[in-house]
Scaffold this active site. Sequence first.
Site, PDB file in Angstrom:
ATOM      1  N   ARG A   1       3.638  10.824   7.164  1.00 26.87           N
ATOM      2  CA  ARG A   1       2.607  11.838   7.369  1.00 26.87           C
ATOM      3  C   ARG A   1       2.454  12.091   8.865  1.00 26.87           C
ATOM      4  O   ARG A   1       2.125  11.188   9.625  1.00 26.87           O
ATOM      5  CB  ARG A   1       1.296  11.345   6.753  1.00 26.87           C
ATOM      6  CG  ARG A   1       0.217  12.403   6.669  1.00 26.87           C
ATOM      7  CD  ARG A   1      -0.875  11.991   5.689  1.00 26.87           C
ATOM      8  NE  ARG A   1      -1.460  10.720   6.056  1.00 26.87           N
ATOM      9  CZ  ARG A   1      -1.939   9.819   5.196  1.00 26.87           C
ATOM     10  NH1 ARG A   1      -1.901  10.059   3.903  1.00 26.87           N
ATOM     11  NH2 ARG A   1      -2.456   8.691   5.619  1.00 26.87           N
TER      12      ARG A   1
ATOM     13  N   GLY B   1       1.802   3.059  -2.308  1.00 32.00           N
ATOM     14  CA  GLY B   1       2.719   3.126  -3.439  1.00 32.00           C
ATOM     15  C   GLY B   1       4.011   2.338  -3.262  1.00 32.00           C
ATOM     16  O   GLY B   1       4.927   2.447  -4.091  1.00 32.00           O
TER      17      GLY B   1
ATOM     18  N   SER C   1       0.856  -1.184   0.000  1.00 31.40           N
ATOM     19  CA  SER C   1       0.000   0.000   0.000  1.00 31.40           C
ATOM     20  C   SER C   1       0.891   1.232   0.000  1.00 31.40           C
ATOM     21  O   SER C   1       2.114   1.119   0.080  1.00 31.40           O
ATOM     22  CB  SER C   1      -0.925  -0.001   1.218  1.00 31.40           C
ATOM     23  OG  SER C   1      -0.195  -0.153   2.397  1.00 31.40           O
TER      24      SER C   1
ATOM     25  N   ASP D   1      -7.609   7.836   3.365  1.00 25.49           N
ATOM     26  CA  ASP D   1      -6.780   8.981   3.790  1.00 25.49           C
ATOM     27  C   ASP D   1      -7.211  10.278   3.105  1.00 25.49           C
ATOM     28  O   ASP D   1      -7.291  11.328   3.745  1.00 25.49           O
ATOM     29  CB  ASP D   1      -5.268   8.695   3.672  1.00 25.49           C
ATOM     30  CG  ASP D   1      -4.821   8.241   2.305  1.00 25.49           C
ATOM     31  OD1 ASP D   1      -5.653   8.191   1.370  1.00 25.49           O
ATOM     32  OD2 ASP D   1      -3.618   7.930   2.162  1.00 25.49           O
ATOM     33  N   THR D   2      -7.551  10.211   1.822  1.00 22.48           N
ATOM     34  CA  THR D   2      -7.978  11.441   1.138  1.00 22.48           C
ATOM     35  C   THR D   2      -9.281  11.992   1.746  1.00 22.48           C
ATOM     36  O   THR D   2      -9.579  13.175   1.616  1.00 22.48           O
ATOM     37  CB  THR D   2      -8.196  11.212  -0.371  1.00 22.48           C
ATOM     38  OG1 THR D   2      -9.256  10.261  -0.553  1.00 22.48           O
ATOM     39  CG2 THR D   2      -6.940  10.682  -1.047  1.00 22.48           C
TER      40      THR D   2
ATOM     41  N   GLU E   1     -11.803   4.259  -5.321  1.00 23.33           N
ATOM     42  CA  GLU E   1     -10.918   5.114  -6.122  1.00 23.33           C
ATOM     43  C   GLU E   1     -11.173   4.932  -7.619  1.00 23.33           C
ATOM     44  O   GLU E   1     -11.234   3.804  -8.109  1.00 23.33           O
ATOM     45  CB  GLU E   1      -9.449   4.784  -5.824  1.00 23.33           C
ATOM     46  CG  GLU E   1      -9.055   5.048  -4.384  1.00 23.33           C
ATOM     47  CD  GLU E   1      -7.599   4.651  -4.096  1.00 23.33           C
ATOM     48  OE1 GLU E   1      -6.767   4.662  -5.015  1.00 23.33           O
ATOM     49  OE2 GLU E   1      -7.320   4.313  -2.935  1.00 23.33           O
TER      50      GLU E   1
HETATM   51  N1  LIG Z   1      -2.893   2.187 -14.009  1.00 24.42           N
HETATM   52  C1  LIG Z   1      -2.555   3.398 -13.558  1.00 24.42           C
HETATM   53  N2  LIG Z   1      -2.466   4.428 -14.421  1.00 24.42           N
HETATM   54  C2  LIG Z   1      -2.106   5.670 -13.998  1.00 24.42           C
HETATM   55  N3  LIG Z   1      -1.810   5.956 -12.722  1.00 24.42           N
HETATM   56  C3  LIG Z   1      -1.883   4.973 -11.803  1.00 24.42           C
HETATM   57  C4  LIG Z   1      -2.253   3.642 -12.171  1.00 24.42           C
HETATM   58  N4  LIG Z   1      -2.252   2.884 -11.063  1.00 24.42           N
HETATM   59  C5  LIG Z   1      -1.895   3.701 -10.054  1.00 24.42           C
HETATM   60  N5  LIG Z   1      -1.666   4.948 -10.470  1.00 24.42           N
HETATM   61  C6  LIG Z   1      -1.271   6.104  -9.640  1.00 24.42           C
HETATM   62  O1  LIG Z   1      -0.658   5.645  -8.459  1.00 24.42           O
HETATM   63  C7  LIG Z   1      -1.486   5.948  -7.305  1.00 24.42           C
HETATM   64  C8  LIG Z   1      -1.415   4.815  -6.300  1.00 24.42           C
HETATM   65  O2  LIG Z   1      -1.937   3.648  -6.876  1.00 24.42           O
HETATM   66  P1  LIG Z   1      -2.850   2.633  -6.043  1.00 24.42           P
HETATM   67  O3  LIG Z   1      -3.946   3.384  -5.405  1.00 24.42           O
HETATM   68  O4  LIG Z   1      -3.195   1.502  -6.907  1.00 24.42           O
HETATM   69  O5  LIG Z   1      -1.750   2.161  -4.988  1.00 24.42           O
HETATM   70  P2  LIG Z   1      -1.762   1.967  -3.434  1.00 24.42           P
HETATM   71  O6  LIG Z   1      -0.391   1.559  -3.098  1.00 24.42           O
HETATM   72  O7  LIG Z   1      -2.872   1.058  -3.083  1.00 24.42           O
HETATM   73  O8  LIG Z   1      -2.025   3.364  -2.848  1.00 24.42           O
HETATM   74  P3  LIG Z   1      -2.854   3.713  -1.524  1.00 24.42           P
HETATM   75  O9  LIG Z   1      -2.724   2.549  -0.614  1.00 24.42           O
HETATM   76  O10 LIG Z   1      -2.144   4.950  -1.036  1.00 24.42           O
HETATM   77  O11 LIG Z   1      -4.231   3.992  -2.014  1.00 24.42           O
HETATM   78  C9  LIG Z   1      -2.869   6.191  -7.879  1.00 24.42           C
HETATM   79  O12 LIG Z   1      -3.650   6.979  -7.015  1.00 24.42           O
HETATM   80  C10 LIG Z   1      -2.513   6.866  -9.202  1.00 24.42           C
HETATM   81  O13 LIG Z   1      -2.163   8.220  -9.002  1.00 24.42           O
HETATM   82 MG   LIG Z   2      -4.886   3.932  -3.876  1.00 28.61          MG
END
Ligand SMILES: Nc1ncnc2c1ncn2[C@@H]1O[C@H](COP(=O)(O)OP(=O)(O)OP(=O)(O)O)[C@@H](O)[C@H]1O
Ligand SMILES: [Mg+2]
Length: 386
Positions: A354, A150, A148, A275-276, A256
């Site tokens: 954060r 990123g 998670s 979080d948002t 999302e």
């Molecule tokens: N296929 C995609 N195309 C373009 N941008 C993407 C894509 N997948 C992810 N992103 C970008 O990366 C961000 C994080 O991706 P995602 O929400 O899948 O990951 P995460 O690690 O679960 O993040 P979090 O846990 O913080 O929500 C997205 O909000 C977006 O800005």
């Molecule tokens: Mg996400």
Amino acid sequence: MKILLLGSGELGKEFVIAAQRIGQTVIAVDSYKNAPAMQVAHGFEVINMLDGAELDRIVAKHQPDFIVPEIEAIRTERFYDYEKQGITVVPSAKAANFTMNRKAIRDLAAKDLGLKTANYRYATTAEELQKGVEAVGMPCVVKPLMSSSGKGQSTIKTAADIKKAWQYAVEGSRGDVVEVIVEAFVKFNSEITLLTVTQNNNPTLFCAPIGHRQERGDYQESWQPARISEKDLYEAQDMAEKVTEALGGAGLFGVEFFLADDGVYFSELSPRPHDTGMVTLAGTQNFNEFELHLRTILSLPIAGITLEKAGASAVILASENSTNPTFTGLEKIAALAKTDFRIFGKPSSRPYRRMGVALTNDTLETPIEEIVERAKKAAALIEVHY
Ligand SMILES: Nc1ncnc2c1ncn2[C@@H]1O[C@H](COP(=O)(O)OP(=O)(O)OP(=O)(O)O)[C@@H](O)[C@H]1O
Ligand SMILES: [Mg+2]
């Protein structure tokens, strides 16, 4: 009612405060002592939540009415048993279990429910990733199935990036699965979180969409309401309703989406406050996302969610490691009109962690960009010392 909160970060803390205000009992759990939510809960436990035996032990010890996960990194397979024991897992064992692994939720959304998502493949080796990249095309995004914020996520632009992306994903992977999803890069114009509230025996409700900007996989600013066409909003609500219904239970979900020229893409969801969604702490709604989560869990009917103001949140990040971070500039941010802030009380800092959030609001007629700009400026007034 007794609530066992699994995960005690800033989102958990606000949830506990909401619960305290209406007389509920909360035991806050995390892997370290003095976590934000523990500071305001009735009791706390420090365990490794990926350890099923440890989870079993504290569930047996506290006999909660509700288990409320705040994070994904939990041995969620155990949740099905807790449900059988008569404990309500929020929003449901299935929702928590399916969303801890990107594969389960993506296949549910794309294959079972037919929601529009980026084209995707899975890979367990660098060679499979190569094939996946060929199938979805470049640019594309690689993410560990279990991660998670990123972590382990990178974008492949040319074939030379594939090996690096694999390595990076393996290093950023949590838990025992090393598998990645590779998905086509969506050239979105904006991204939103649609807070969706499912209720027992009452209709599903939606908050006004929240816009956000991400950097390094974490959100930097969020705002509400986000600009969106009526058609896109309707599509997003329809998708959110389908996926939350399939996951079951009552609770608030952060769903999302990407908004692109060719329509709305489902991305992922959190079966818990997002979080948002901290922007709702700016007083944008009649109830903030934590109050909504709590009320729906307790089967308290929510007559309606109303957008009262436009608002924004901007994160306050640390830039160094410390076991005793302190803050200055509170008097500067406090002096601003229509502005508020939270300092989460995290006992330690590391780069990009954060630590707090600045919150601004204004009338619904005010251009949202102005409110976001004010939130950013407000956040910059707080200095972290290490
Ligand atoms: N296929 C995609 N195309 C373009 N941008 C993407 C894509 N997948 C992810 N992103 C970008 O990366 C961000 C994080 O991706 P995602 O929400 O899948 O990951 P995460 O690690 O679960 O993040 P979090 O846990 O913080 O929500 C997205 O909000 C977006 O800005
Ligand atoms: Mg996400």
